[in-house]
Design a protein around this motif. Structure first.
Motif, mmCIF file in Angstrom:
data_model
loop_
_atom_site.group_PDB
_atom_site.id
_atom_site.type_symbol
_atom_site.label_atom_id
_atom_site.label_comp_id
_atom_site.label_asym_id
_atom_site.label_seq_id
_atom_site.Cartn_x
_atom_site.Cartn_y
_atom_site.Cartn_z
ATOM 1 N N LEU A 241 -18.461 34.548 -45.566
ATOM 2 C CA LEU A 241 -18.021 33.222 -46.036
ATOM 3 C C LEU A 241 -18.599 32.156 -45.381
ATOM 4 C CD1 LEU A 241 -14.407 33.502 -47.063
ATOM 5 C CD2 LEU A 241 -16.244 33.514 -48.579
ATOM 6 N N HIS A 242 -19.931 32.255 -45.125
ATOM 7 C CA HIS A 242 -20.851 31.250 -44.505
ATOM 8 C C HIS A 242 -20.291 30.847 -42.846
ATOM 9 C CE1 HIS A 242 -22.764 30.148 -48.325
ATOM 10 N NE2 HIS A 242 -21.660 30.033 -48.815
ATOM 11 N N GLY A 243 -19.800 32.034 -42.408
ATOM 12 C CA GLY A 243 -19.257 31.752 -40.997
ATOM 13 C C GLY A 243 -20.183 32.558 -40.169
ATOM 14 N N VAL A 244 -19.420 32.929 -38.941
ATOM 15 C CA VAL A 244 -20.112 33.512 -37.756
ATOM 16 C C VAL A 244 -19.856 35.359 -37.652
ATOM 17 C CG1 VAL A 244 -20.242 31.450 -36.459
ATOM 18 C CG2 VAL A 244 -18.328 32.875 -36.272
ATOM 19 N N GLY A 245 -19.287 35.787 -38.826
ATOM 20 C CA GLY A 245 -18.782 37.103 -38.563
ATOM 21 C C GLY A 245 -20.031 38.068 -38.817
ATOM 22 N N ASP A 246 -20.773 37.731 -39.621
ATOM 23 C CA ASP A 246 -21.907 38.668 -40.255
ATOM 24 C C ASP A 246 -22.546 39.594 -39.315
ATOM 25 O OD1 ASP A 246 -23.235 39.637 -42.912
ATOM 26 O OD2 ASP A 246 -24.917 39.463 -41.402
ATOM 27 N N ARG A 247 -22.929 39.132 -38.504
ATOM 28 C CA ARG A 247 -23.851 40.211 -37.504
ATOM 29 C C ARG A 247 -22.891 40.934 -36.502
ATOM 30 N NH1 ARG A 247 -24.837 37.995 -32.295
ATOM 31 N NH2 ARG A 247 -24.027 35.843 -31.926
ATOM 32 N N HIS A 248 -21.856 40.243 -36.175
ATOM 33 C CA HIS A 248 -20.851 41.069 -35.437
ATOM 34 C C HIS A 248 -19.972 42.239 -36.107
ATOM 35 C CE1 HIS A 248 -20.652 38.596 -31.800
ATOM 36 N NE2 HIS A 248 -20.950 37.646 -32.516
ATOM 37 N N VAL A 249 -19.478 41.903 -37.240
ATOM 38 C CA VAL A 249 -19.019 43.123 -38.150
ATOM 39 C C VAL A 249 -19.901 44.088 -38.426
ATOM 40 C CG1 VAL A 249 -17.778 43.386 -40.347
ATOM 41 C CG2 VAL A 249 -17.198 41.449 -38.930
ATOM 42 N N ARG A 250 -21.157 43.649 -38.866
ATOM 43 C CA ARG A 250 -22.113 44.760 -39.447
ATOM 44 C C ARG A 250 -22.494 45.499 -38.100
ATOM 45 N NH1 ARG A 250 -26.675 43.098 -43.450
ATOM 46 N NH2 ARG A 250 -27.165 41.383 -42.517
ATOM 47 N N ARG A 251 -22.602 44.950 -36.986
ATOM 48 C CA ARG A 251 -22.934 45.619 -35.755
ATOM 49 C C ARG A 251 -21.849 46.743 -35.552
ATOM 50 N NH1 ARG A 251 -24.063 43.183 -29.587
ATOM 51 N NH2 ARG A 251 -23.807 45.440 -28.502
ATOM 52 N N ALA A 252 -20.625 46.243 -35.404
ATOM 53 C CA ALA A 252 -19.524 47.122 -35.239
ATOM 54 C C ALA A 252 -19.243 48.262 -36.025
ATOM 55 C CB ALA A 252 -18.012 46.290 -35.265
ATOM 56 N N LEU A 253 -19.501 47.866 -37.431
ATOM 57 C CA LEU A 253 -19.211 49.078 -38.218
ATOM 58 C C LEU A 253 -20.660 50.002 -38.284
ATOM 59 C CD1 LEU A 253 -18.502 46.947 -41.666
ATOM 60 C CD2 LEU A 253 -17.017 48.657 -40.397
ATOM 61 N N ALA A 254 -21.759 49.584 -37.900
ATOM 62 C CA ALA A 254 -23.016 50.341 -37.799
ATOM 63 C C ALA A 254 -22.693 51.189 -36.540
ATOM 64 C CB ALA A 254 -24.257 49.593 -37.582
ATOM 65 N N VAL A 303 -13.719 46.266 -49.862
ATOM 66 C CA VAL A 303 -14.126 45.135 -49.650
ATOM 67 C C VAL A 303 -13.684 44.364 -48.343
ATOM 68 C CG1 VAL A 303 -14.719 42.630 -50.649
ATOM 69 C CG2 VAL A 303 -14.523 44.932 -52.107
ATOM 70 N N LEU A 304 -14.576 43.775 -47.645
ATOM 71 C CA LEU A 304 -14.082 43.064 -46.408
ATOM 72 C C LEU A 304 -14.407 41.819 -46.127
ATOM 73 C CD1 LEU A 304 -14.430 45.954 -43.768
ATOM 74 C CD2 LEU A 304 -12.393 45.660 -45.011
ATOM 75 N N ALA A 305 -13.814 40.578 -45.862
ATOM 76 C CA ALA A 305 -14.229 39.247 -45.763
ATOM 77 C C ALA A 305 -13.410 38.820 -44.675
ATOM 78 C CB ALA A 305 -13.649 38.630 -46.987
ATOM 79 N N ASN A 306 -14.098 38.177 -43.627
ATOM 80 C CA ASN A 306 -13.636 37.094 -42.696
ATOM 81 C C ASN A 306 -13.864 35.519 -43.138
ATOM 82 O OD1 ASN A 306 -15.524 39.042 -40.643
ATOM 83 N ND2 ASN A 306 -13.495 39.059 -40.559
ATOM 84 N N ASP A 307 -12.939 35.042 -42.509
ATOM 85 C CA ASP A 307 -12.989 33.438 -42.815
ATOM 86 C C ASP A 307 -13.850 33.068 -41.988
ATOM 87 O OD1 ASP A 307 -11.742 33.956 -40.211
ATOM 88 O OD2 ASP A 307 -10.355 32.349 -40.379
#
Length: 584
Positions: A241-254, A303-307
């Motif tokens: 959602l235009h926030g700062v979670g993308d690289r962290h969540v994708r890294r954790a899941l990978a 489906v997962l979404a962060n604020d």
């Protein structure tokens, strides 16, 4: 008493003379030139209150807005309070993080300049980070305090200043009151010493945090998984959602083996303008549209979404090809609590904690597993601090949640963590899939085992000084004139947490153990309840409804659910009719 134009003009001119930000001075001058005295009056209706989450408000000029001047005063007050209360505060320092919102970098730097001028060491992140990474870093760096510049899930015009104590949790009394008093004592901003940012970095007082700390955090959250051998064959759609979670969540899941993760590209990078979503809260209507479109395109199973600051998590699940349902915060919280208690390590001192406005279902789950459960005041700071108290008594904290999409697993992060929650939600979904069922199936099994719980929240936005007065009238009216019935349900007791009292129908008064808070709860026959409270972070009043329905032994879930939903709808209508006249 309403301020006169002359009074407002004098106050605005005095603010302009003390404001360090040229853009904000010009903004306020333009309002005066344009004669927008109503807007000016709102900006000077009071000072932005240092409260539940530190500071949070609309960005703009004036004491009732978020700006460099307000943050300069807050930082000076925080430093003064730390000097008074914490040994080695300057040497331990302050850990400072920021997200991708408008002015986050400037407000973080303002904090650095104030703190280093007073001789405090600063641990500053080199780039934007999620709030849970800042909370982790406060403990990891043994800092005296932490500051996170974020407005979490608020609309784009907001920013905030969240303060953490040295234990890694958000501040609670007496520290919040003490810091607020220290801010009041700051005086003229022109007298607050500053060390310009580049000089601060050159002074040796600033330590830059980056990859090494992130690597530690990610290594630790992988240890939270409880079924690492479960197959990771799962298609996941995700949005930051235009926030700062993308690289962290994708890294954790990978790292955990989830290779089929698809992120909404248009919302992956931090952008404080939030160009594709007006209200970046995954609970709000429309906020999940883009990620649900992606889910249909790839036939995602979850489906997962962060604020925007990645401390909250939303979950939606596929119910049929192309069809998805978003789970409530209570459903996700109870699913995670059940999963961790069912499949995690077993010991007699396990404990789970939820907020008072969250579903009582977690208590029923804990009881069935022989675990300890407590509820605490709204706000994750209460969950985190109570968890630490219980740990001191030998308990092992397993999980905490609040219904507003906030979850934390174990003691790693003393705040809600949308990154580790996303990791656990993915593993939980994969475990269910490996056993031939979905999260919806799991909820049905849990309902038969623990009871069918219904929860609903109704939030009403009331902006500005007028809105604040209306919220106060509703709360005062509920205290003075509690209902005897709500629909077909008798009101058996009223809990007034501000007064620390539980008033039973007929006149008996009991003391409550929870700390004072502006919350009222009505206990109804049948074990149902209704609560109301002002939001601590938004101009809203919130109403919470909880019912528990007993299912027949062989009754279809849809039949019991339909009956419960009708009861819930009737209760909501009756309560809204009751509060309507209170706010008139």
């Amino acid at each position: 008493m309403t301020a006169t134009t002359d009074d407002l003009r004098a106050r605005a001119q005095a603010w302009i003379a003390d404001d360090p930000d040229t853009a904000m001075r010009d903004e306020l001058s333009a309002l005066m030139t344009g004669g927008d005295w109503k807007e000016i009056a709102d900006r000077f209706a009071g000072r932005l209150e240092f409260g539940t989450a530190g500071l949070r408000g609309v960005i703009g000029a004036g004491p009732n807005r978020m700006n460099r001047a307000v943050v300069r005063a807050a930082s000076a007050g925080l430093c003064a309070y730390l000097e008074q209360t914490t040994s080695n505060a300057k040497e331990r320092g302050i850990t400072i993080g920021y997200d991708g919102r408008r002015m986050s970098v400037e407000l973080a730097r303002e904090t650095v300049e104030v703190a280093t001028a007073r001789g405090f060491r600063v641990h500053l992140f080199e780039s934007v980070e999620p709030t849970p990474v800042l909370a982790y870093a406060v403990k990891r760096m043994n800092a005296a305090a932490g500051v996170m510049v974020t407005a979490s899930h608020n609309p784009p015009e907001y920013n905030g200043y969240k303060v953490y104590w040295g234990n890694g949790a958000q501040i609670i009394p007496p520290h919040d009151v003490g810091i607020a008093a220290a801010i009041d004592a700051v005086g003229a901003l022109m007298n607050v010493p500053l060390l310009p940012f580049e000089q601060a970095k050159a002074s040796g007082l600033v330590t830059i945090l980056g990859k090494d700390l992130e690597d530690e955090y990610h290594a630790e959250i992988q240890k939270l998984l409880v079924a690492p051998s479960t197959t990771r064959d799962l298609r996941i759609a995700y949005t930051a959602l235009h926030g700062v979670g993308d690289r962290h969540v994708r890294r954790a899941l990978a790292t955990a083996g989830f290779t089929q993760v698809h992120s909404v590209a248009s919302q992956a990078e931090p952008d404080g303008a939030f160009p594709t979503v007006r209200f970046p809260n995954p609970e709000e209507q429309g906020a999940m549209d883009a990620v649900l479109d992606l889910a249909r395109e790839i036939d995602a199973e979850v489906v997962l979404a962060n604020d925007p600051d990645a401390d909250r998590l939303a979950v939606a699940v596929r119910t049929a090809p192309g069809s998805y349902v978003q789970l409530t915060g209570n459903e996700v919280g109870c699913l995670l609590g059940h999963y961790l208690l069912e499949h995690g390590p077993k010991d007699p001192k396990r404990t789970v904690i939820s907020s008072i406005v969250s579903s009582p279902m977690l208590g029923a789950i804990a009881q069935a597993h022989g675990a300890h459960w407590e509820h605490v005041l709204t706000g994750f700071k209460w969950i985190a601090n109570r968890a630490m108290e219980l740990e001191n008594d030998g308990y092992r904290f397993v999980f905490g949640y609040e219904e507003a999409l906030g979850y934390t697993v174990g003691p790693l992060v003393r705040d809600k963590d949308g990154v580790s929650a996303a990791l656990l939600a993915a593993e939980m979904t994969a475990w269910c899939k490996a056993h031939g069922r979905s999260l919806i199936d799991e909820l049905e099994l849990m309902s038969r085992r623990y009871g069918l719980f219904f929860s609903r929240q109704v939030s009403v936005t009331m902006k500005g000084a007028d809105g604040a007065q209306k919220i106060a009238r509703i709360m005062d009216g509920a205290r003075a004139n509690p209902p005897e019935t709500l629909g077909t349900h008798a009101v058996l007791a009223m809990q007034d947490l501000a007064r620390g009292e539980r008033r039973v129908r007929g006149g008996t008064v009991e003391k409550l153990a929870l700390p004072p808070s502006n919350v009222i709860a009505f206990e109804l026959d049948g074990g149902h309840r209704v609560m109301l409270r002002p939001s601590g972070t938004e101009p809203k009043i919130k109403y919470y409804f909880d019912l528990r329905e007993v299912m027949g032994e062989k009754e279809p879930v849809h039949s019991a659910r339909a009956r419960g939903e009708r009861m819930l709808e009737s209760l909501v209508e009756a309560f809204l009719a009751y509060v309507g006249p209170l706010g008139a």
